[in-house]
Design a protein around this motif. Structure first.
Motif, PDB file in Angstrom:
ATOM      1  N   PHE A   1      16.939 -22.642  -1.449  1.00 55.08           N
ATOM      2  CA  PHE A   1      17.742 -21.823  -0.537  1.00 55.08           C
ATOM      3  C   PHE A   1      17.949 -22.503   0.811  1.00 55.08           C
ATOM      4  O   PHE A   1      18.788 -22.071   1.597  1.00 55.08           O
ATOM      5  CB  PHE A   1      17.111 -20.434  -0.365  1.00 55.08           C
ATOM      6  CG  PHE A   1      17.305 -19.568  -1.593  1.00 55.08           C
ATOM      7  CD1 PHE A   1      18.584 -19.345  -2.098  1.00 55.08           C
ATOM      8  CD2 PHE A   1      16.226 -19.009  -2.261  1.00 55.08           C
ATOM      9  CE1 PHE A   1      18.774 -18.581  -3.237  1.00 55.08           C
ATOM     10  CE2 PHE A   1      16.416 -18.242  -3.407  1.00 55.08           C
ATOM     11  CZ  PHE A   1      17.692 -18.025  -3.895  1.00 55.08           C
TER      12      PHE A   1
ATOM     13  N   GLU B   1      21.191 -27.806   1.416  1.00 51.99           N
ATOM     14  CA  GLU B   1      22.610 -27.732   1.757  1.00 51.99           C
ATOM     15  C   GLU B   1      23.496 -28.161   0.565  1.00 51.99           C
ATOM     16  O   GLU B   1      24.590 -27.644   0.383  1.00 51.99           O
ATOM     17  CB  GLU B   1      22.779 -28.576   3.030  1.00 51.99           C
ATOM     18  CG  GLU B   1      24.003 -29.339   3.190  1.00 51.99           C
ATOM     19  CD  GLU B   1      23.789 -30.480   4.204  1.00 51.99           C
ATOM     20  OE1 GLU B   1      24.768 -31.153   4.434  1.00 51.99           O
ATOM     21  OE2 GLU B   1      22.666 -30.684   4.751  1.00 51.99           O
TER      22      GLU B   1
ATOM     23  N   ARG C   1      29.377 -22.927  -3.252  1.00 52.62           N
ATOM     24  CA  ARG C   1      30.676 -22.653  -2.636  1.00 52.62           C
ATOM     25  C   ARG C   1      31.801 -23.281  -3.464  1.00 52.62           C
ATOM     26  O   ARG C   1      32.802 -22.622  -3.769  1.00 52.62           O
ATOM     27  CB  ARG C   1      30.694 -23.217  -1.199  1.00 52.62           C
ATOM     28  CG  ARG C   1      31.840 -22.692  -0.345  1.00 52.62           C
ATOM     29  CD  ARG C   1      31.686 -23.115   1.105  1.00 52.62           C
ATOM     30  NE  ARG C   1      31.399 -24.545   1.234  1.00 52.62           N
ATOM     31  CZ  ARG C   1      30.268 -25.027   1.759  1.00 52.62           C
ATOM     32  NH1 ARG C   1      29.352 -24.221   2.209  1.00 52.62           N
ATOM     33  NH2 ARG C   1      30.072 -26.338   1.828  1.00 52.62           N
TER      34      ARG C   1
ATOM     35  N   TRP D   1      24.034 -25.042  -1.639  1.00 51.23           N
ATOM     36  CA  TRP D   1      25.051 -24.121  -1.091  1.00 51.23           C
ATOM     37  C   TRP D   1      26.445 -24.706  -1.230  1.00 51.23           C
ATOM     38  O   TRP D   1      27.400 -23.995  -1.505  1.00 51.23           O
ATOM     39  CB  TRP D   1      24.751 -23.787   0.378  1.00 51.23           C
ATOM     40  CG  TRP D   1      23.523 -22.938   0.499  1.00 51.23           C
ATOM     41  CD1 TRP D   1      22.307 -23.305   0.995  1.00 51.23           C
ATOM     42  CD2 TRP D   1      23.390 -21.570   0.078  1.00 51.23           C
ATOM     43  NE1 TRP D   1      21.423 -22.253   0.908  1.00 51.23           N
ATOM     44  CE2 TRP D   1      22.056 -21.179   0.359  1.00 51.23           C
ATOM     45  CE3 TRP D   1      24.267 -20.640  -0.504  1.00 51.23           C
ATOM     46  CZ2 TRP D   1      21.567 -19.901   0.077  1.00 51.23           C
ATOM     47  CZ3 TRP D   1      23.788 -19.367  -0.789  1.00 51.23           C
ATOM     48  CH2 TRP D   1      22.454 -19.016  -0.500  1.00 51.23           C
ATOM     49  N   ASN D   2      26.531 -26.015  -1.035  1.00 46.17           N
ATOM     50  CA  ASN D   2      27.822 -26.690  -1.213  1.00 46.17           C
ATOM     51  C   ASN D   2      28.320 -26.521  -2.643  1.00 46.17           C
ATOM     52  O   ASN D   2      29.482 -26.173  -2.879  1.00 46.17           O
ATOM     53  CB  ASN D   2      27.657 -28.175  -0.850  1.00 46.17           C
ATOM     54  CG  ASN D   2      28.885 -28.994  -1.213  1.00 46.17           C
ATOM     55  OD1 ASN D   2      29.961 -28.762  -0.680  1.00 46.17           O
ATOM     56  ND2 ASN D   2      28.731 -29.931  -2.132  1.00 46.17           N
TER      57      ASN D   2
END
Lengths: 299, 304
Positions: A63, A66, A73, A69-70
């Motif tokens: 979590f 990065e 997304r 999350w990339n």
């Protein structure tokens, strides 16, 4: 004696016939999935023989990661860009196919043609079509005086290219699923609407869509599960590189899982990513269940 | 979680089983007003057909020229004469003969196994009574929603432990059974075999296995053909798991493609020759058996 055998046959046979399925499914389907949870709680690498228990540390790391999350997304963006146009076009195509056409089987076959093509082949073919120097699309843009686009380099352009691959491969398939649902809708409704002067488009939006809403929700869910698994397109679009572009601009969740698991061999961390992906699917499925039950109760 | 799939209609199976005469289809199914569609509709459909077929055609164009044509303005739209030279290069770059053979073996084994076990389990769920039947069926339908990809790490560890990595066994094993197959067969057999027939066979003293052999198997043939084709296609096109578990020296057709496409310098006519090798066999099969595959999908096949 014969009677006892007969009773045994009646009692045992049903279980006997489903056992092969459940045994094989447990060994190669359920067990790996459950074991994923266990592995995700460890510092588990292929490169070392010790697997330390680390609790939820992997989840904390993920979590804060990065790259994760990339990838999430990118996956969500590609999912929206591919699913929305795909399902709308599939609806319209199914509506067109749902008429008294000549040679209906031929038209259905052409619609399904892209789905027969393997995902690896689709990714490679479209990788050429979207190529920077020799691609068909850039040649077309160039001849219209619009200049060339380096499709792979940009975030938006690379994700559009990948979405186009997905749209091309799945629109016809979904159209056939809708068509199957449409054929169960009563003909009288359309006849009445025609008498009242409703246009074909009105018939689609007012009659067909409400009537096949459960099927539409079903295809949304299936597309979600498919969207979570997008791997071959970004992998092969980037020339078989696991990072999904030089800046990870089109790395999806599945591709990230592949990178962590099979290029860094960090099995613990990859299992964590898999388990989180599973939860995302469950949440979306839950939303779907909620929507479906609301649709049922509003009738 | 229960979603109603298109498979839950009363004609499940029968549509694929029998190709009915045109007239009956028209009478039975919901079609809009009795007007024949106009020229515009056919024009739109022709556009869709072109959109579907063009990328595949283009791949053949590139595969039949040498790389020099790609810089040409305008690009050629006809087939060139370089196909055999490219095929030579493709077969020389990656072991395509081996890959084709591997793909046939894997897809064949998976198809046989899925059809057999799905028919067995489907018979039990559709026609036999036992405790926990409905609960088990719900479990199967629920598992159809879980992507196998999520268990791929432990699956790989399992294969490494039993030393199957790099072998065809590793690709075949996870595909031996399919939840969708069981669901599909259950739906079909419910409709296709009347209960009276089974009761009559029981009265005549048939054991369950004889009923399966003499009644169920013959009756399930049409659905088995459809399920077999869908399964074969899915197995043939599968990419992720073979990529993970096989080596580039002993690939399937799909993973051989990824070897061809890797690297920064793209040799397009080579990699698109590869896609032609991978897709043409399936396209031929589709041309011959397409209408049955359509029937199968319209009964609610699930993306796998």
């Amino acid at each position: 004696m014969k009677n006892a055998l007969y009773r045994l046959d009646l009692k045992a046979s049903p279980y006997l016939y489903v056992v092969p399925f459940f045994v094989l499914f447990a060994a190669f389907g359920v067990f790996p999935l459950a074991y994923t949870a266990w592995v995700s709680l460890h510092d588990w690498s292929l490169l070392s023989d010790t697997h330390t228990f680390v609790g939820i540390q992997n989840y904390k790391d993920l979590f804060a990661d990065e790259y994760f999350w990339n990838a999430l997304r990118n996956t969500a963006q590609i999912w929206v860009m591919s699913t929305v146009p795909q399902l709308i076009m599939a609806l319209v195509l199914a509506h067109v196919l749902n008429q008294r056409l000549r040679a209906p089987t031929f038209w259905r076959m052409t619609a399904l043609l892209p789905n027969i093509t393997s995902v690896a082949a689709v990714a490679i073919i479209f990788g050429q079509i979207f190529g920077k120097d020799y691609g068909l699309i850039n040649w077309l843009l160039d001849s219209l005086g619009l200049g060339r686009i380096d499709w792979q380099a940009g975030t938006a352009s690379s994700q559009i290219a990948i979405s186009v691959m997905i749209i091309w491969r799945w629109t016809g398939y979904n159209a056939l699923i809708y068509l199957a649902a449409m054929q169960a809708v009563s003909k009288d409704l359309y006849d009445a609407a025609s008498l009242d002067g409703a246009s074909s488009f009105q018939q689609l939006t007012r009659i067909t869509v409400p009537a096949i809403r459960p099927t539409i929700i079903f295809t949304v869910i299936i597309s979600t599960i498919g969207g979570m698994q997008v791997l071959a397109e970004p992998l092969l679009f980037g020339g078989a590189s696991v990072t999904g572009g030089s800046d990870r601009q089109f790395q999806t969740l599945s591709l990230y899982l592949y990178e962590v698991g099979f290029s860094r061999f960090d099995f613990g961390y990859a299992s964590t990513a898999a388990w989180v992906m599973f939860f995302i699917i469950v949440i979306v499925a839950g939303i779907n269940y909620f929507l479906t039950s609301r649709v049922r109760s509003s009738r | 979680m229960t979603t109603t799939t298109p498979a839950a209609n009363s004609y499940a199976g029968r549509a694929a089983a029998t190709v009915e005469p045109e007239a009956q289809i028209k009478r039975r199914r919901g079609f809009r007003a009795d007007r024949r569609p106009g020229k515009l509709v056919y024009l739109a459909l022709a556009g869709v057909a072109l959109f579907s077929a063009f990328p595949l055609y283009w791949s053949l164009v590139v595969a039949s020229h040498d790389n020099g044509i790609l810089g040409q303005v305008p690009p050629p739209l006809g087939l060139g004469g370089n196909l055999f030279a490219n095929l030579d290069r493709a077969f020389g770059t990656v072991p395509f003969f081996k890959a084709l053979l591997n793909s046939v073996i894997i897809s064949g084994a998976i198809t046989f196994s899925v059809v057999l076990f799905s028919t067995l389990a489907g018979f039990s769920f559709a026609k036999l009574r036992f405790k926990g039947r409905n609960a088990l069926l719900v479990v199967i339908i629920a598992t159809m929603m879980i992507p196998n990809q999520l268990g791929i790490i432990p699956l790989y560890m399992l294969m490494a432990k039993i030393e199957w990595t790099g072998t065809l066994y590793a690709v075949v094993a996870p595909g031996l059974v399919s939840a969708f197959g069981v669901f599909f067969m259950t739906q079909y057999l419910r409709e296709a075999v009347p209960d009276e027939l089974l009761e009559a066979a029981r009265v005549d003293g048939c054991t369950t296995i004889r009923i399966f052999w003499h009644v169920i198997l013959p009756a399930s043939k049409p659905a088995a053909a459809v399920l077999g084709m869908l399964t074969f296609m899915t197995a043939w096109n599968d990419f992720f798991w073979p990529l993970v578990v096989l080596t580039p020296e002993d690939p399937t057709v799909q993973t051989a493609l990824s070897t061809l496409a890797s690297g920064y310098i793209q040799d397009y006519s080579l990699s698109l020759t590869g896609t032609a090798i991978a897709t043409v066999p399936l396209l031929v099969v589709f041309g011959l058996l397409g209408k049955y595959i359509i029937g199968g999908i319209m009964q609610g096949a699930v993306k796998s």
